[in-house]
Design a protein around this motif. Structure first.
Motif, PDB file in Angstrom:
ATOM      1  N   GLU A   1      21.050 -27.069  -7.367  1.00 15.73           N
ATOM      2  CA  GLU A   1      20.777 -26.498  -8.349  1.00 15.73           C
ATOM      3  C   GLU A   1      20.459 -24.848  -7.817  1.00 15.73           C
ATOM      4  OE1 GLU A   1      17.155 -27.327 -11.305  1.00 15.73           O
ATOM      5  OE2 GLU A   1      17.009 -27.449  -9.033  1.00 15.73           O
ATOM      6  N   GLU A   2      20.345 -24.311  -8.688  1.00 14.60           N
ATOM      7  CA  GLU A   2      20.832 -22.911  -8.408  1.00 14.60           C
ATOM      8  C   GLU A   2      19.986 -21.981  -8.402  1.00 14.60           C
ATOM      9  OE1 GLU A   2      25.859 -21.921  -6.743  1.00 14.60           O
ATOM     10  OE2 GLU A   2      25.187 -21.637  -9.354  1.00 14.60           O
ATOM     11  N   PHE A   3      19.226 -21.127  -8.472  1.00 16.02           N
ATOM     12  CA  PHE A   3      18.368 -20.216  -9.423  1.00 16.02           C
ATOM     13  C   PHE A   3      18.951 -18.876  -8.902  1.00 16.02           C
ATOM     14  CE2 PHE A   3      14.651 -23.042  -8.400  1.00 16.02           C
ATOM     15  CZ  PHE A   3      15.426 -23.909  -8.011  1.00 16.02           C
TER      16      PHE A   3
ATOM     17  N   ASN B   1      23.411 -13.871 -10.830  1.00 17.16           N
ATOM     18  CA  ASN B   1      23.214 -13.518  -9.502  1.00 17.16           C
ATOM     19  C   ASN B   1      22.502 -14.556  -8.432  1.00 17.16           C
ATOM     20  OD1 ASN B   1      24.064 -11.886  -7.469  1.00 17.16           O
ATOM     21  ND2 ASN B   1      23.223 -10.430  -8.264  1.00 17.16           N
ATOM     22  N   GLU B   2      23.394 -15.212  -8.189  1.00 17.16           N
ATOM     23  CA  GLU B   2      22.535 -16.063  -7.069  1.00 17.16           C
ATOM     24  C   GLU B   2      21.761 -15.975  -6.111  1.00 17.16           C
ATOM     25  OE1 GLU B   2      25.076 -19.757  -5.452  1.00 17.16           O
ATOM     26  OE2 GLU B   2      23.758 -19.374  -3.655  1.00 17.16           O
ATOM     27  N   LEU B   3      20.201 -16.421  -6.322  1.00 14.26           N
ATOM     28  CA  LEU B   3      18.758 -16.380  -5.624  1.00 14.26           C
ATOM     29  C   LEU B   3      19.038 -17.760  -4.057  1.00 14.26           C
ATOM     30  CD1 LEU B   3      16.330 -14.153  -7.237  1.00 14.26           C
ATOM     31  CD2 LEU B   3      18.365 -13.054  -5.576  1.00 14.26           C
ATOM     32  N   GLY B   4      19.573 -18.180  -4.651  1.00 15.63           N
ATOM     33  CA  GLY B   4      18.974 -19.387  -4.268  1.00 15.63           C
ATOM     34  C   GLY B   4      19.645 -20.824  -4.025  1.00 15.63           C
ATOM     35  N   HIS B   5      19.175 -21.617  -3.330  1.00 16.79           N
ATOM     36  CA  HIS B   5      20.175 -22.810  -3.620  1.00 16.79           C
ATOM     37  C   HIS B   5      19.783 -24.211  -3.271  1.00 16.79           C
ATOM     38  CE1 HIS B   5      25.082 -24.086  -4.065  1.00 16.79           C
ATOM     39  NE2 HIS B   5      24.097 -24.661  -4.592  1.00 16.79           N
ATOM     40  N   ILE B   6      19.984 -25.225  -3.797  1.00 20.92           N
ATOM     41  CA  ILE B   6      19.306 -26.175  -2.947  1.00 20.92           C
ATOM     42  C   ILE B   6      20.741 -27.274  -3.801  1.00 20.92           C
ATOM     43  CG2 ILE B   6      17.071 -26.112  -3.290  1.00 20.92           C
ATOM     44  CD1 ILE B   6      16.671 -27.725  -5.224  1.00 20.92           C
TER      45      ILE B   6
HETATM   46 MG    MG Z   1      25.436 -20.806  -3.202  1.00 19.15          MG
END
Ligand code: MG
Ligand code: ATP
Length: 598
Positions: free
Chosen positions: A203-205, A427-432
């Motif tokens: 999942e990306e934030f 824009n991607e801030l975080g990624h799990i």
């Molecule tokens: Mg990433």
């Protein structure tokens, strides 16, 4: 305090956060993609770090501090020495040892845990760091949004089984939602690509952004949200063509190259064509039967099973586009790229533009799911100026592998509820990410289970960019006068601006300053000998949430104004008796903090 506000900024700063970070004295450029934080900026940076730290600790993650410079040997063990490419900064020390300046830290954490882990009783292990990363980005841009050196909060977890990984992965998902809320950010969590090997969930934030590198595919009805590198859509097989009993036949197509030209030549639409593209895949681990050779627990052997370079013919309906990330995932490849003309000619035996799946034996044929639903189709015939008509997939060719590799767009239909997608740039801030066994298997991490049997732990990883988060806060909270910090991230809560720092105004300002500090508020006192107009402008630019103006004609009252009221168009500041100013301010600040804490 060292302060450095600018009226002018370099023209390369095109987005609000980049301009404001330079103008307000948050950052200073030292080199391309290399930014120093100035004292004011560092205070805000530390606020973000602390929010990250608090929320990580809250979910039971423990802070580690691996080194930034890591032995290249570890990257050879994982296999990424060869697959990371130019983005990874490699150096040799004086004795010729290969070293890597961490672009990410799966290897470092895995090696660390490998040495410490012996029993199932130690699991799960949930660790994180907030540390420097370096990526040799080709085109660093938008200030710290995409820098070369940056700081990441990166977490890694190790588990005995998938249930434990799921549970911790979900905890991170919740923590991320809290983190971004506390920073005053509106994020969109989306389903994301899990990459070439081993991933099972991701999942990306995202924050919405005009300059975003990602396209988000969103369903207005059921809430389905995915990066277009992952997004699926409902089938739309009605091409208006019916199954053909006629055997396929060659049609002369002189001077016709593009799908558009062919459509008008054949008097049909692009949906009748099977577009065939030749792709070169790097490190593809697709087995001879189309199976995945890599993600099993024994993936230590996978490195030898993936092929450094392999070509594929990729077919898709003529009106659709191949998504290269989805294709790479289907081919279990680290990367795919369109083949050079030279390779296309060699593989298809024809000039570029006449590739087709019928009779093609030199490379495996990969078909998008859209091809399965096609009938009476037109394809290239592997010869100059020749196409085949009446082609039936399944009858005239059988793909080696059929997979969902199309680029999903706004207007396509949601696979869950059928509603029409819309899309946004993000824009991607975080990624799990559930990594699976990729690193623990290749780097031989083991522990003994309840029965004394050797097992390999399963792993997850979780990243948030500190700098990019900070820049995104500014991107979301600013106006024409400057930054409007949410209280949680603001470098200071309050700025006291005496009209002139002398006489009764100085005494009042100094007393108020001390009183506010005693209440544990973070206060900046503008004691500069500047015109009031300059001081007001700087206060607005720096975006301090609460401004207290101490002026001779208002005393014994002071004027208190919220920076955010300015954007809301509520111009009126409030006059508050000096002796109540501290209590009033503390109330405003704690009220705002409470809202952000949720
Ligand atoms: Mg990433
Ligand atoms: P991107 O697609 O934007 O390059 P990524 O998917 O490569 O990012 P990850 O490896 O998932 O990034 O890293 C986790 C986080 O680190 C990202 O979500 C982002 O916030 C941050 N990050 C990555 N690259 C940079 C960079 N060059 N500058 C600033 N922050 C970055």
């Amino acid at each position: 305090m060292f302060m450095s506000t600018l009226r002018e900024v370099p023209s390369e700063a095109v987005i609000a956060s980049h301009r404001l970070m330079l103008r307000a004295g948050i950052i200073h450029k030292l080199g391309n993609g290399l930014y120093a934080y100035l004292p004011l900026g560092l205070r805000a940076f530390r606020k973000v770090e602390n929010i990250l730290r608090e929320e990580m600790n809250r979910i039971g993650a423990q802070e580690f501090k691996p080194t930034v410079v890591v032995p290249g040997e570890l990257w050879r063990e994982s296999g990424r020495w060869d697959t990371m490419g130019e983005g990874m900064l490699r150096v040799k020390n004086r004795v010729g040892q290969e070293l890597v300046v961490s672009p990410t830290a799966e290897e470092a954490f895995t090696a660390l845990i490998r040495d410490e882990l012996s029993s199932y009783r130690q699991l799960p292990i949930i660790g994180y760091q907030i540390n420097t990363k370096y990526r040799d980005e080709i085109r660093p841009r938008y200030g710290v949004m995409r820098g070369r050196e940056f700081t990441m909060k990166d977490g890694y977890s190790f588990h005995a089984d998938a249930e434990s990984l799921d549970e911790v992965y979900n905890r991170f998902g919740q923590a991320y939602r809290r983190i971004f809320k506390r920073c005053g950010l509106s994020v969109i969590p989306v389903k994301a690509d899990t990459g070439a090997m081993g991933g099972t969930g991701s999942e990306e934030f995202m924050v919405e952004s005009e300059i975003g590198d990602n396209t988000l595919i969103l369903c207005p009805s059921c809430g389905y949200a995915a990066n277009d590198e992952k997004a699926a859509c409902a089938g739309d097989d009605d091409t208006g063509r019916v199954p053909s009993d006629t055997p396929y036949e060659a049609v002369e197509t002189p001077n016709v190259r593009t799908i558009e030209e062919l459509s008008s030549f054949m008097n049909t639409t692009s949906k009748a064509f099977i577009k065939t593209l030749i792709y070169k895949a790097h490190n593809s681990a697709l087995g001879p039967d189309g199976s995945d050779n890599s993600s099993k627990k024994q993936s230590s052997v996978s490195q030898s099973r993936s092929v450094p370079e392999r070509f594929y013919a990729v077919c898709i309906r003529g009106d659709l586009d191949v998504n290269e990330v989805k294709l790479a995932a289907a081919l279990k490849a680290s990367e795919v790229e369109l083949a050079d003309d030279e390779d296309v000619v060699r593989i298809t035996g024809a000039p570029v533009g006449f590739a087709g799946p019928v009779g093609l034996t030199s490379v495996p044929v990969i078909a998008d799911e859209s091809v399965s639903g096609m009938h009476d189709a037109v394809t290239g015939a592997l010869k100059a100026d020749l196409h085949y008509a009446h082609v039936e997939p399944g009858r005239d060719f059988t793909p080696f592998l059929t997979a969902d590799i199309r680029t999903v767009k706004a207007g396509d239909r949601c696979p869950v509820c059928g509603a029409e997608f819309y899309s946004k740039k993000g824009n991607e801030l975080g990624h799990i990410f559930k990594l699976g066994y990729k690193y623990t298997a290749s780097m031989n991490v083991t522990y003994l289970d309840e029965n004394g049997k050797q097992q390999t732990p399963v792993m997850g990883c979780y990243g948030i960019g500190v700098d990019r988060t900070l820049a995104s806060v500014i991107e979301e909270h600013n106006d024409s006068d400057g930054i409007i910090w949410p209280v949680s991230v603001a470098p200071f809560h309050i700025i006291i601006v005496p009209i002139k720092y002398e006489g009764a105004m100085k005494t009042a300002a100094d007393n108020l300053y001390r009183e506010l500090l005693e209440r544990n508020l973070e206060v900046l006192l503008d004691d500069r000998d500047e015109r009031p107009g300059v001081k007001f402008k700087d206060a607005d630019l720096m975006g301090i949430p609460l401004r207290i103006v101490v002026g001779e004609k208002n005393l014994p009252q002071v004027e208190i104004k919220e920076r955010s009221a300015q954007r809301a168009g509520e111009k009126d500041a409030r006059l508050v008796p000096l002796e109540e100013a501290a209590e009033y301010s503390a109330g405003v600040i704690s009220g705002e903090l409470e809202i952000l804490q949720g």
